[in-house]
Motif scaffolding. Structure first.
Motif, short mmCIF file in Angstrom:
data_model
loop_
_atom_site.label_atom_id
_atom_site.label_comp_id
_atom_site.label_asym_id
_atom_site.label_seq_id
_atom_site.Cartn_x
_atom_site.Cartn_y
_atom_site.Cartn_z
N GLU A 147 -2.03 -1.20 -3.72
CA GLU A 147 -3.13 -0.25 -3.58
C GLU A 147 -2.59 1.13 -3.25
OE1 GLU A 147 -7.50 -0.01 -1.36
OE2 GLU A 147 -6.03 -1.55 -0.79
N GLN A 191 0.84 -1.19 0.00
CA GLN A 191 0.00 0.00 0.00
C GLN A 191 0.87 1.24 0.00
OE1 GLN A 191 -3.51 0.00 2.59
NE2 GLN A 191 -3.03 2.11 3.17
N LYS A 209 -6.95 0.32 -6.71
CA LYS A 209 -6.15 -0.89 -6.81
C LYS A 209 -5.44 -0.92 -8.17
CE LYS A 209 -9.08 -3.59 -3.70
NZ LYS A 209 -9.94 -4.80 -3.52
#
Length: 810
Positions: A807, A370, A785
């Motif tokens: 992400e 992330q 995403k």
């Protein structure tokens, strides 16, 4: 054969036999041996004819990795091309140009490009016109050499294009009429009285397989077989057609009304083949015949991508012959097994798939799962074989945002080269067959083999032993520009006419050709990049009665695979609005960045190399006429005026050369010497002189005078009216992929919006001796995403792909 010889001598030397019996026995064995030699010769004839054809018909394959599969008008489509030989699937450095087109549903080109290839690799981009309509389009790619064969074997891929300014077209409701359902008897034919396996394939208008159930009934409505699809609308069943009976298939698809479909024609006599794979190291092939010659010989011939692998003979006994084929004898991928009768006629054919043993395994992972906006992403890449040994590989990588509109694409380079490229039509989810090695997947791939006729050639052409004729040459050195020259008086093709093809500019680019009996012209260009004008002409001082037409190099043949209709749903609306906004923002704030191109690394010297003498006119007294320039200080020429016209003679080392020299201005020949003398010297920067006879392609000249203007714009001279001037695009210059860098705090804090949904595109990532590489890029302001897609191949033909995800959040 050794056993027969041994038995022969055993019979002849048996002392208990009478002389007459031994004589009869010996004669019978000799007849058998002669028959075997005859059968062996027949098999050798088939194999020899096939090898002769293969050696003259080298196959190429092309795979295109696009950055994604769905686009908006105004975006850029990025792609990488992999070119391999059709036998070993290894990168092939034969063709130096690949043609890329995007076609609409009526087969009209809406985008085209010529891409330079080096060592089997090339890349390019296409700007998607803003006026295109919503729909699915066909991206296809091929070489000039591939145009000699069926367009069914060009690379093709569906891409979706949305025009945000146009409303989507409503789709018609699917009915039974929207389904294409076909039946394929194993080996090719149904024959009465012989049990046959019959495969089927059902495809909807969207190009995807349909789940179905059904039954085969005769004219009395008796059910003789039942079936249902296994995977992707395909399956199979077995039944024995009885004499005098007719058969139909009753098919049920979801809740629709039953669909009645006729089965293929049933022959009264013929051959049927059945291949059985029991999961061992061998496959059994049974050939059955009910014809008058059902006690003769049949031949099995198997090749893998035109390399002969198996050739066997078997005798029909009571109409049945059996072959056992060792799987290790077959090559990886698709093999083609053909049965011939004793007259060398092909009577049955089917495909068999063997899973490839060599694979490229790619490990790829981001350093985090992330990220926030405008953060650095590091991707570690490792290429290895199945044993874990590192591999040098050439890879391409794309990283883009996933949403309801932009989804994960199916298909990859390995499944294409090992499977799809050897089959006609669209292969749904081709990667499924290579990634799964279960009983269901193995049955599904055999169904695929049964439903896909594959013939890059016609057996009748092969067995005639005639040399294959080809209309299109491989482009070994660069793009071949084709044309046609016609005599305007007779309107017939002009033969043996020397023609000149020039590209005006600061770099001298001149190519020549001599026409053949059909009037065809072939200009073998080199390092011809970019759009612009070309000038094509003959020497009008000698030939002034000809018309020249420049032909399109793009293929005029098209596959018969239908494009599915574009399906848009309401849940895609938000994704399309977000992507449309991002595209517009990028075009406004980074418009100049996405319009930059790399300079192609080409040799800037003229075709004649170093001149014998170079005159830079600024180094000399500036005269007002070109005649004065030539007379006053160009020592290698002599200007004369005869019959009210000027002529130039080049003075070589041994005196005057015969005839006028080739005179060029910015690479364009000027045959009228009066026009040369009328040039404004103040617009001319330099003059290169070759003072000897020069051969350039089909042309011979008595020396060369090459003028270069300051601007490369022909200095305002009027071209010969017989010359044709055409807008023509050469090889595509490579566009620079814009990927902003956010290394400093000020760059991160920049108020310029970054709405990229395609974060990264790299067409050429090479792993080192340890099989490693590391790729770096930055996230944008778009949350969501993201998926990374890697495709690649090694020099030895190992192909593979990999995906990774992360992400982006605030």
């Amino acid at each position: 054969m050794k056993k027969i010889y041994s038995r022969f001598f055993e019979i002849i030397n048996n002392k208990d036999m009478t002389h007459s019996i031994r004589k009869i026995a010996g004669t019978l064995v000799l007849v058998i041996l002669l028959s075997l030699n005859g059968f062996s010769q027949t098999l050798n004839d088939i194999q020899g004819s096939f090898n002769n054809y293969r050696q003259s018909a080298l196959q190429e394959k092309v795979f295109v990795h696009t950055d994604k599969g769905a686009y908006l008008t105004g975006e850029i489509l990025w792609f990488k091309i992999y070119l391999v030989d059709g036998i070993q699937n290894k990168p092939l450095d034969m063709s130096k140009v690949v043609y890329v087109e995007v076609l609409d549903d009526a087969q009209n080109p809406v985008m085209q490009a010529k891409i330079a290839m080096h060592d089997g690799h090339g890349s390019g981009s296409l700007y998607i016109p803003v006026l295109l309509s919503n729909g699915n389009y066909r991206l296809r790619a091929y070489t000039n050499w591939m145009k000699n064969f069926s367009p069914d074997y060009y690379f093709e891929k569906k891409i979706s294009i949305i025009n945000p300014l146009r409303s989507p077209t409503a789709l018609a409701k699917q009915t039974n009429d929207n389904f294409d359902i076909r039946f394929f008897p194993e080996g090719g034919d149904l024959v009465r009285g012989i049990n046959s396996k019959v495969a089927f394939k059902a495809v909807g208008k969207d190009g995807k397989g349909i789940n179905l159930t059904g039954a085969v009934i005769n004219q009395k409505n008796d059910t003789v077989a039942r079936f249902q699809s296994l995977k992707f609308g395909m399956g199979h069943f077995s039944f024995t057609p009885a004499s005098n009976d007719t058969y139909r298939a009753v098919i049920m698809v979801d809740a629709n009304k039953p669909l009645i479909k006729e089965l293929p024609v049933i022959n009264n006599q013929g051959y049927v083949m059945q291949l059985t794979d029991n999961g061992t190291n061998q496959v059994d092939v049974t050939v059955s015949s009910n014809g008058s010659g059902n006690d003769g010989e049949v031949f099995l011939f198997a090749h893998t991508r035109t390399l002969v692998k198996v050739a066997k003979t078997a005798a029909l006994s009571n109409g049945v012959a059996r072959f056992v084929v060792d799987k290790t004898a077959l090559g990886d991928g698709i093999s083609h097994i053909t049965i011939f009768n004793s007259s060398k006629q092909p009577v049955c054919e089917r495909l068999y798939f063997k899973r490839p043993s060599k694979k490229l395994l790619i490990d790829a992972a981001p350093d985090q799962q992330q990220y926030s906006g405008r953060k650095k992403v590091n991707i570690s890449v490792l290429a290895k074989d199945q044993a874990g040994q590192p591999l040098n590989a050439n890879l391409s990588m794309s990283v883009y945002r996933l949403d309801e509109f932009q989804t994960v694409e199916g298909g990859d380079i390995a499944s294409y080269f090992w499977l799809s490229s050897d089959l006609r039509g669209n292969i749904e989810s081709a990667d499924y067959y290579l990634k799964n090695n279960t009983a269901e997947a193995n049955e599904a791939i055999d169904n695929l083999m049964l439903t896909q006729g594959w013939r890059r050639f016609q057996w009748n052409d092969v067995l005639k032993n005639t040399s294959a004729s080809f209309s299109f040459l491989p482009e070994y050195d660069g793009h071949i520009v084709t044309g046609k020259i016609t005599n305007t008086i007779t309107n017939n093709p002009a033969n043996e006419v020397v023609t000149y093809f020039g590209i005006p500019g600061k770099r001298v680019q001149l190519f020549t050709s001599i026409s053949d009996t059909t009037g065809r012209l072939l200009f073998n260009t080199k390092d011809f990049y970019g759009p612009g004008e070309i000038v094509v002409q003959t020497n009008t001082e000698k030939d002034s009665t000809y018309r020249i037409d420049i032909l399109s190099p793009f293929s005029e043949q098209f596959s018969k695979t239908a494009l599915p209709a574009l399906v848009l749903t309401s849940d895609m609306q938000k994704s399309l609005e977000t992507q449309s906004l991002g595209m517009q923002v990028q075009n406004i704030y980074a418009g100049n960045k996405i319009k930059q191109f790399y300079e192609p690394g080409v040799d800037s010297s003229a075709f004649f190399g170093s001149a014998d003498k170079v005159y830079k006119l600024d180094d000399y007294t500036r005269f007002t006429t070109m005649e004065e320039v030539l007379r006053e200080y160009i020592r290698e020429v002599y200007v004369v005026r005869r019959d009210k016209r000027f002529h130039i003679k080049v003075i070589g080392d041994k005196g005057f050369l015969d005839g006028d020299p080739l005179v060029m201005l910015d690479g364009i020949p000027i045959f009228d010497i009066d026009k040369v003398l009328a040039l404004d010297p103040l617009k001319i920067k330099r003059l290169d002189v070759i003072k000897s006879r020069y051969f350039w392609g089909a042309a011979v000249s008595e020396g060369i005078l090459s003028y270069s203007s300051y601007k490369g714009d022909l200095g305002g001279i009027e071209l010969d009216p017989h010359a044709i001037v055409v807008d023509y695009e050469g090889l595509q210059a490579q566009r620079v992929f814009y990927s902003p860098v956010y290394e400093t705090a000020s760059e991160v804090a920049s108020r310029l919006p970054d709405f990229r949904n395609l974060l990264f595109w790299a067409p050429s990532i090479n792993t080192n001796a340890q099989g490693k590489n590391q790729v770096t890029f930055y996230t944008s302001d778009q949350e969501g995403k993201y998926i990374g897609v890697i495709q690649g191949i090694t020099a030895n033909g190992e192909a593979g792909s990999q995906y990774f995800n992360f992400e982006v959040k605030k």
